[in-house]
Design an enzyme around this catalytic site. Structure first.
Site, PDB file in Angstrom:
ATOM      1  N   SER A 142     100.032 -17.242 -60.542  1.00  0.00           N
ATOM      2  CA  SER A 142     101.339 -17.343 -59.913  1.00  0.00           C
ATOM      3  C   SER A 142     101.721 -18.799 -59.666  1.00  0.00           C
ATOM      4  O   SER A 142     101.850 -19.569 -60.598  1.00  0.00           O
ATOM      5  CB  SER A 142     101.359 -16.515 -58.621  1.00  0.00           C
ATOM      6  OG  SER A 142     102.657 -16.440 -58.093  1.00  0.00           O
ATOM      7  N   ASP A 297     108.903 -19.770 -60.866  1.00  0.00           N
ATOM      8  CA  ASP A 297     107.508 -20.212 -60.833  1.00  0.00           C
ATOM      9  C   ASP A 297     106.821 -19.879 -62.158  1.00  0.00           C
ATOM     10  O   ASP A 297     107.420 -19.239 -63.037  1.00  0.00           O
ATOM     11  CB  ASP A 297     106.791 -19.621 -59.620  1.00  0.00           C
ATOM     12  CG  ASP A 297     106.565 -18.120 -59.709  1.00  0.00           C
ATOM     13  OD1 ASP A 297     107.246 -17.458 -60.510  1.00  0.00           O
ATOM     14  OD2 ASP A 297     105.713 -17.604 -58.965  1.00  0.00           O
ATOM     15  N   ASP A 299     104.727 -17.759 -63.437  1.00  0.00           N
ATOM     16  CA  ASP A 299     104.718 -16.410 -64.007  1.00  0.00           C
ATOM     17  C   ASP A 299     106.057 -15.704 -63.831  1.00  0.00           C
ATOM     18  O   ASP A 299     106.181 -14.515 -64.115  1.00  0.00           O
ATOM     19  CB  ASP A 299     103.571 -15.569 -63.446  1.00  0.00           C
ATOM     20  CG  ASP A 299     103.724 -15.244 -61.972  1.00  0.00           C
ATOM     21  OD1 ASP A 299     104.300 -16.073 -61.245  1.00  0.00           O
ATOM     22  OD2 ASP A 299     103.268 -14.168 -61.536  1.00  0.00           O
ATOM     23  N   ASP A 301     107.958 -14.606 -61.404  1.00  0.00           N
ATOM     24  CA  ASP A 301     108.268 -13.488 -60.513  1.00  0.00           C
ATOM     25  C   ASP A 301     108.955 -13.966 -59.232  1.00  0.00           C
ATOM     26  O   ASP A 301     109.428 -13.153 -58.434  1.00  0.00           O
ATOM     27  CB  ASP A 301     107.024 -12.640 -60.202  1.00  0.00           C
ATOM     28  CG  ASP A 301     105.926 -13.402 -59.483  1.00  0.00           C
ATOM     29  OD1 ASP A 301     106.059 -14.632 -59.269  1.00  0.00           O
ATOM     30  OD2 ASP A 301     104.906 -12.767 -59.118  1.00  0.00           O
TER      31      ASP A 301
END
Length: 566
Positions: A142, A297, A299, A301
């Site tokens: 993340s 960010d 990833d 999400d």
């Protein structure tokens, strides 16, 4: 030390790991940190520093986790054919860990569907559902710093694994020897045999199409000018595609952060919650002069924004964006006559209380869940099971996660980017910015201010210190914080809420979270992070004016360190 020496004695197929182990031979503390425990598998999967050791992310810990997942699926699968979808973002070793996961599954007779390119985490959740898989794996850490990678596991519903499934997978993992018990097959051999299959463009296009179905305006948001940064992560392709579909054509991508790079050279902490990560984008804004800076960010999400307010770019918090989004969606659906009967919005126990006031005005039911978007996903699933998926309006977390539809079961910055841009376009037509919009709501409902304090505890000693702090607060709860009397507290681990002399049961799943409610209407929540060696303290204050609420938050922030005994 015994495990360290065992690793040295094995002919490791990743020679980088052998060199790393040899380099710490005379460093007992470093060896201890790498081997004092196994990386813990929980509802967030695995997350750790990349490197050699049982407490590190490497091909062996990833293979072991995947073998545990495979064994769990086989044990619970009742003999049916099984399949798992896999994705990765731009993290270092991401491609390797994704391929190795696919190869272990294939060796266990489980079909692996693998995205051939980096993709957002929500696209993994989507693939699990779209391809009717039994589980999913997303290789990502993340928004953690570059030294981390991680391994998120998903159930067949597209949600990150729940406590029960996580416990079952963890038990299966712990029963394994990291070297002897993992089945392997060469990746290329499994691919050629059809045991591994690449996920095609059809799934990607279907994902984008389902995001677009959540469009609120129903007309092009073509009056906007944007600067966008994917922060060297996985968002660029999907975000640009959805922006194009809603008519946002004037988009400048931050060149230094445009392409995937797991070292994140211009944003060492690639988290859109913090100003430093957005610095390159903010510098570009001074030249381009857009309406909005958008940042996803690694990833993809989470999404953060900065708003052009009279030539100065002001960052908005996740709470503020969530508040304005809920109001925007409710207002537009009311204007268009599309507001469902008995609408529901879902947020977390650590998110702002301001949503309660807005929800009351629109007749929206607010459901509070634990931190972790899977709990919001559970509420979407519950509404679907009751035959009323249309009741769901929005789910959001204060940590910049948003979702307005049931096509995935995770926060989605592709969806969030679309909604934010439509919202900015809507207010621009009215001669307003998003800062104007939140200020208007503050004037109406009062000034709710929120802040977050992070306290980091590295290594084995840090873990012990974190546990001792939480135990101490649980045993001896504070009676006052920042000069304000504590009038109530909630212990989400013991499932008990206390208000004065009265006690009541908390019906949410158990979680190591403590909440203190103060006499002035403010609250403070203490929670160890599930993905980083941190204790987080969430502060919430409400005042009649901006200055009053900021003063309350400042007092609480100053008291946070003392509260932890630091």
């Amino acid at each position: 030390m015994t495990e360290y020496e065992r690793w040295l004695s094995v002919d490791l197929d990743d020679k980088d790991l052998t060199e790393e182990l040899l380099s710490v031979q005379n460093q007992p503390e470093e060896i201890n940190d790498r081997f004092y425990r196994n990386l813990e598998f929980g509802t967030g999967g695995l997350r750790g520093v990349i490197g050699a050791g049982t407490n590190r992310m490497n091909v062996y810990t990833v293979r072991k986790a995947t073998q545990g997942l495979a064994n769990y699926l086989i044990q619970t699968g009742e003999g049916k054919p099984l399949s798992v979808a896999i994705a990765h973002d731009s993290r270092n070793k991401g491609v390797l860990f994704a391929r190795e996961s696919a190869a272990v599954l294939a060796a266990n007779g489980i079909k692996a569907y693998l995205y051939p390119q980096l993709m957002p985490t929500p696209a993994l959740s989507y693939a699990v559902r779209h391809l009717k898989c039994d589980a999913g794996i997303c290789v990502t850490a993340s928004h953690n710093p570059a030294k981390y990678n991680g391994y998120k596991a998903y159930g067949s519903d597209g949600c990150q694994v729940t406590e029960g499934m996580a416990d079952g997978i963890m038990a299966a993992i712990e029963a394994l020897d990291i070297f002897a018990d993992v089945k392997k097959i060469p990746f290329d051999e499994a691919l050629a045999a059809g045991k591994i299959e690449y996920i095609g463009e059809e799934t990607v296009s279907a994902f984008i199409a389902d995001v677009y179905k959540e469009s609120i305006l129903g007309k092009p948001a073509d009056n906007l000018k944007l600067v966008y940064t994917p922060l060297n992560g996985s968002g660029k392709m999907c975000v640009l595609r959805i922006l194009d579909k809603i008519g946002v054509k004037d988009v400048t991508v931050v060149p230094e952060q445009s392409e995937p790079d797991g070292n994140f050279p211009t944003c060492p902490y690639p988290n859109p919650e913090i100003r430093e990560a957005l610095q390159k984008g903010l510098e570009l804004c001074e030249t381009v002069k857009p309406d909005l800076l958008l940042a996803t960010d690694p990833d993809c999400d989470r999404v953060g924004i900065a708003v052009n307010q009279n030539g100065t770019y002001q960052l908005m918090t996740g709470n503020e964006v969530g508040i304005v989004l809920l109001n925007f969606i409710a207002q537009c659906k009311t204007e268009l006559g599309t507001m469902p009967k008995d609408p529901v919005a879902v947020t977390t126990i650590v998110s702002t209380d301001m949503v309660n006031d807005i929800a009351k005005d629109y007749g929206i039911e607010i459901r509070r869940v634990l931190t972790g978007f899977k709990y919001i996903g559970d509420q979407i699933a519950l509404l679907e099971s009751e035959g009323h998926p249309e009741r769901y309006l929005l789910g959001f977390e204060e940590s910049y996660g948003y979702l307005s539809g049931g096509y995935v079961r995770d926060k989605d910055a592709v969806n969030g980017s679309m909604l934010i841009c439509e919202m900015a376009s809507y207010y621009k037509e009215k001669g307003m910015t998003l800062i104007d919009a939140i200020n208007e709501l503050y004037e109406k409902y009062g000034y709710y201010k929120n802040d977050l304090c992070n306290f980091t505890f590295e290594g084995e000693d840090g873990m012990k210190q974190m546990n001792a702090i939480m135990d101490g607060l649980r045993t001896n709860p504070p009676t006052e914080i920042a000069g304000f009397k504590v009038i109530g507290n909630s212990d989400y681990k013991l499932s008990v809420r206390t208000d004065g002399e009265e006690k009541s049961e908390i019906t949410l799943p158990k979680s190591n979270v403590l909440e203190y409610r103060l006499e002035n209407g403010s609250k403070l929540i203490v929670r160890p992070s599930g993905t980083e060696p941190k204790i987080k303290i969430y502060l919430s204050g409400k005042g009649k004016t901006r200055e009053e609420s900021e003063e309350i938050i400042a007092k609480m922030k100053a008291a946070a360190t003392a509260l932890l005994g630091l």
